[in-house]
Design an enzyme around this catalytic site. Structure first.
Site, mmCIF file in Angstrom:
data_model
loop_
_atom_site.group_PDB
_atom_site.id
_atom_site.type_symbol
_atom_site.label_atom_id
_atom_site.label_comp_id
_atom_site.label_asym_id
_atom_site.label_seq_id
_atom_site.Cartn_x
_atom_site.Cartn_y
_atom_site.Cartn_z
ATOM 1 N N TYR A 1 45.576 7.977 10.306
ATOM 2 C CA TYR A 1 45.622 6.545 9.782
ATOM 3 C C TYR A 1 44.169 5.847 10.601
ATOM 4 C CZ TYR A 1 47.690 2.096 8.625
ATOM 5 O OH TYR A 1 47.917 0.877 8.081
ATOM 6 N N SER B 1 43.241 -2.404 8.682
ATOM 7 C CA SER B 1 44.337 -2.531 9.726
ATOM 8 C C SER B 1 43.736 -2.887 10.971
ATOM 9 C CB SER B 1 45.098 -1.179 9.877
ATOM 10 O OG SER B 1 46.078 -0.931 10.714
#
Ligand code: NAD
Length: 260
Positions: free
Chosen positions: A155, A142
């Site tokens: 995350y 990401s």
């Protein structure tokens, strides 16, 4: 170039993983699907990929929080298709909140699914790839593997860890026709992001349209989502012969998010 290869795509019952499964299958790759969903959803995906692209398709119910399931998934691909050529570590979840007070259970779950699962899958797939001198490993990281954002401690930590793992696997396997890279998307319109839009619109009392506009505007130069099939196209490229010496790197596909 990848016709007849065998690919595992984790978390391919939805969103980005499903699009990658379509893109690889469209190139003639056999696909081992994985991810959660009811029986009719999964049977539907298996049948659609099979009839649309004429490739072999099977499904592993492996839970990415369970190392034994992950090893069984690699074994299944080797058993059913004969070998594992391409491994796409895509399954992932998100949960937001400030670090002080962040749920310990969510932290453990995110690290397990978004980071440790990739380690277990790579660890199990590497011996066969090295033996056959061929492997393409793609980790769906990401922009949060490259930069931070508030309220995303688990995350961001997991995705930075995944980028680190990508580099080490690439360095260790330079003697083989074996690459390992990370794709780093910005905002992609999937159920994972819909949930964030929903949570924020409830918390801030705004419409989903307002929140979407704000989310894109806060982070990206381009105020539009990346589409899932673009990530599929990038995965196909990373498996192609043109990309055979691209390894250990991160490719941002983020509408300019990380340019700032
Ligand atoms: P999604 O929610 O649409 O799909 C997630 C998939 O993972 C589903 O198939 C789900 O069943 C599977 N999954 C979840 N927990 C699992 C488990 N324990 N075991 C096996 N499968 C499990 O999400 P998405 O947006 O398509 O996300 C896919 C990947 O892309 C994730 O790693 C995510 O972090 C990453 N990503 C997404 C975006 C975005 O904007 N959507 C941006 C950057 C990175």
């Amino acid at each position: 170039m990848i016709k007849g290869k065998n690919a595992i795509v984790t978390g391919s019952t939805s969103g980005i993983g499903l699009a990658i499964a379509h893109s690889l299958a469209a190139e003639g790759c056999n696909i081992l699907l994985n991810g959660f969903g009811d029986k009719s959803l999964i049977t539907g995906i298996v049948n659609e990929l099979n009839s649309k692209y004429g490739v072999r398709v099977d499904y592993s119910p492996a839970d990415m929080t369970k190392p034994k399931d992950i090893v069984d998934m690699i074994d299944m691909c080797d058993r059913v298709f004969g070998r594992t050529d391409i491994l796409v570590n895509n399954a992932g979840i998100q949960a937001t909140g400030p670090t002080d007070g962040y749920s310990i259970e969510k932290w453990d779950q995110i690290i397990a699914i978004n980071l440790s699962a990739s380690f277990h899958a790579i660890r199990a797939a590497l011996p066969g790839m090295k033996k056959r001198n061929y492997g393409r490993i793609i980790n769906i990281a990401s922009v949060h593997g490259l930069v931070g954002s508030i309220d995303k401690c688990a995350y961001v930590a997991a995705k930075h860890g995944l980028v680190g793992l990508t580099k080490v696997v690439a360095l260790e396997n330079g003697d083989y026709d074996l690459t390992c890279n990370a794709i780093c998307p910005g905002w992609v319109h999937t159920p994972l992001v819909d949930k964030q839009i929903d949570d924020r619109s409830k918390a801030e009392g705004k419409t989903a349209e307002q929140i979407t506009k704000e989310m894109l505007g806060e982070k990206q130069a381009m105020k539009r989502f990346t589409e899932t099939d673009q990530i599929g196209g990038l995965a196909v490229y990373l498996c192609s012969d043109s990309a055979r010496t691209i390894t250990g790197t991160t490719i941002a596909i983020d509408g300019g998010w990380t340019a700032a």
